[in-house]
Enzyme design. Structure first.
Site, short mmCIF file in Angstrom:
data_model
loop_
_atom_site.label_atom_id
_atom_site.label_comp_id
_atom_site.label_asym_id
_atom_site.label_seq_id
_atom_site.Cartn_x
_atom_site.Cartn_y
_atom_site.Cartn_z
N GLU A 117 0.86 -1.18 0.09
CA GLU A 117 0.15 0.06 0.10
C GLU A 117 0.85 1.33 0.01
O GLU A 117 1.93 1.35 0.42
CB GLU A 117 -0.86 0.14 1.20
N CYS A 130 3.55 8.57 1.23
CA CYS A 130 4.26 7.62 2.15
C CYS A 130 4.32 6.31 1.23
O CYS A 130 3.28 5.85 0.63
CB CYS A 130 3.13 7.26 3.29
N CYS A 137 6.68 -6.93 6.54
CA CYS A 137 8.08 -6.37 7.21
C CYS A 137 8.30 -7.50 8.04
O CYS A 137 7.47 -8.19 8.86
CB CYS A 137 7.42 -5.22 8.13
N CYS A 141 7.43 -5.80 15.20
CA CYS A 141 6.95 -4.89 16.04
C CYS A 141 5.33 -5.21 16.49
O CYS A 141 4.63 -5.15 15.55
CB CYS A 141 6.87 -3.38 15.87
N CYS A 144 2.19 -2.95 15.43
CA CYS A 144 2.19 -2.65 14.21
C CYS A 144 1.59 -3.57 13.02
O CYS A 144 1.74 -4.68 13.31
CB CYS A 144 3.24 -2.06 13.70
N CYS A 372 -0.02 5.73 10.10
CA CYS A 372 1.26 5.02 10.71
C CYS A 372 0.81 3.81 11.41
O CYS A 372 -0.09 3.87 12.30
CB CYS A 372 1.95 6.00 11.37
#
Length: 379
Positions: A117, A130, A137, A141, A144, A372
């Protein structure tokens, strides 16, 4: 001063620094290549090398994606030339809008079915893209959405650049409210850990900043590269000679908590990450941004604000750093929640009392899961 913190129970994933083996590579595109390499690529295909400059101008300057509009290319060779240097890289599956159309999140399908995205955000006087640098990923974390999905693969330089060029096309075609415009800022804060895909990310930064028609002609000062703290790569970026802004996603000033919130901290501790960021500012004379997601009852205590200020001030108060507080954006099923506004204000007050410039990020796009930490790329 210390206190026990009960963090929400969340499945823990392993840290992954290398992409899984056996993934196919996307087709080579002119955005992957230097001008000399583009010319050589066409000559390898038995095509005139000088056409590479024309193709670059169509892609980066004219923002054309329809071969029929490339009328300076001979009709008999046009299809071959486009296939040779402008292969199709990604397909938009869905675009969601917020803020009266000035925030647009696009879900892309890559050549192998991987999903990523990107988010375009138009503000008065600037447009920020962005972009994602990996499909998924590997930094794990727990707060997230992207990190909880794991790593599928690295993106190529051209796949990263295409997200920005697509945004530039939308602006040039007046598809975003506010009239025709251009992308002024790019933040590597979408899906992925940019420093774990270092070579492709640096290639993308170079393409974005190369003068037109070789690249998009952006200012390096309008580009921000984010990292959770891969210290060797921060050190490498320090030596690149490209004055991008470095953003260090810290999220906790103490190792005990950061080990849980940002698992890469088990490899490189707070002190090592902050020192590498300070050295980046020292060498490049570019102010570093410390990103800090505010989580209720987890990392938003007043004493942690004091500790963060002390950690940053230990490297001097010569304006090398500012703190960017991020109200945590909720993700489906997550137990992590945003801080109470009063706690957030006190956090800001304490940092400013220690002379640390502090801002609270505008949470654009949260209602379309475009803010975010919310990018999960689900069809």
């Amino acid at each position: 001063m210390s206190e026990s913190i009960e963090t929400p129970t969340q499945k823990s994933l392993p840290l992954v620094f290398e992409e899984p083996r056996g993934r196919g590579k996307p087709p080579r595109h002119l955005a992957d290549l230097t001008p000399a390499e583009r010319k050589a690529r066409l000559e390898e295909l038995g095509l005139p090398g000088f056409r590479a400059k024309q193709l670059s101008a169509h892609y980066f300057s004219r923002l054309v994606d329809d071969p029929e509009e490339m009328t300076d290319l001979p009709a008999t060779q046009r299809a071959e030339l486009v296939e040779g240097l402008l292969p199709h890289l990604m397909t938009p599956l869905r675009t969601l809008e917020a803020d009266k159309g000035t925030t647009r999140k696009t879900l892309w399908k890559l050549f192998d079915g991987a999903l990523v995205e990107s988010v375009l955000m138009r503000y008065p006087g600037r447009v920020t893209m962005c972009v994602s640098s990996q499909a998924g990923c590997g930094m794990a974390c727990p707060f997230c959405a992207t990190g909880q999905g794991g790593l599928q693969r690295n993106m190529s330089t051209a796949e990263i650049v295409e997200q920005v060029v697509a945004g530039a096309r939308s602006l040039a075609r007046d598809e975003v409210p506010g009239g025709p415009g251009r992308v002024s800022n790019v933040v590597f804060m979408g899906m992925g850990e940019p420093m774990a895909n270092y070579k492709a990310v640096i290639g993308a930064v170079r393409r974005l900043t190369d003068p037109t028609p070789d690249g998009l002609g952006m200012s390096a000062r309008g580009i921000t590269v984010s990292t959770v703290g891969l210290v060797p790569r921060i050190n490498q970026l320090t030596e690149e000679g490209i004055p991008v802004t470095l953003a260090l996603s810290l999220h906790a000033p103490d190792d005990e908590l950061r080990d849980e919130l940002v698992p890469v901290n088990t490899r490189w501790k707070v002190g090592e990450a902050v020192e590498a960021a300070w050295n980046y500012a020292r060498v490049t004379k570019r102010r570093v941004s410390i990103e800090y997601a505010m989580m209720r009852g987890i990392n938003d205590q007043a004493w942690r604000a004091d500790l963060l200020g002390d950690v940053l001030n230990s490297y001097g108060d010569w304006g090398w750093v500012h703190v960017n507080l991020i109200p945590l954006n909720p993700t489906p099923g997550s137990k992590w929640t945003a801080s109470d506004p009063r706690d957030e204000r006190e956090f800001v007050r304490r940092l400013e009392a220690k002379g640390i410039p502090t801002t609270v990020r505008d949470t654009r796009g949260s209602e379309i899961d475009g803010a975010c930490g919310q990018l999960a790329a689900v069809e």
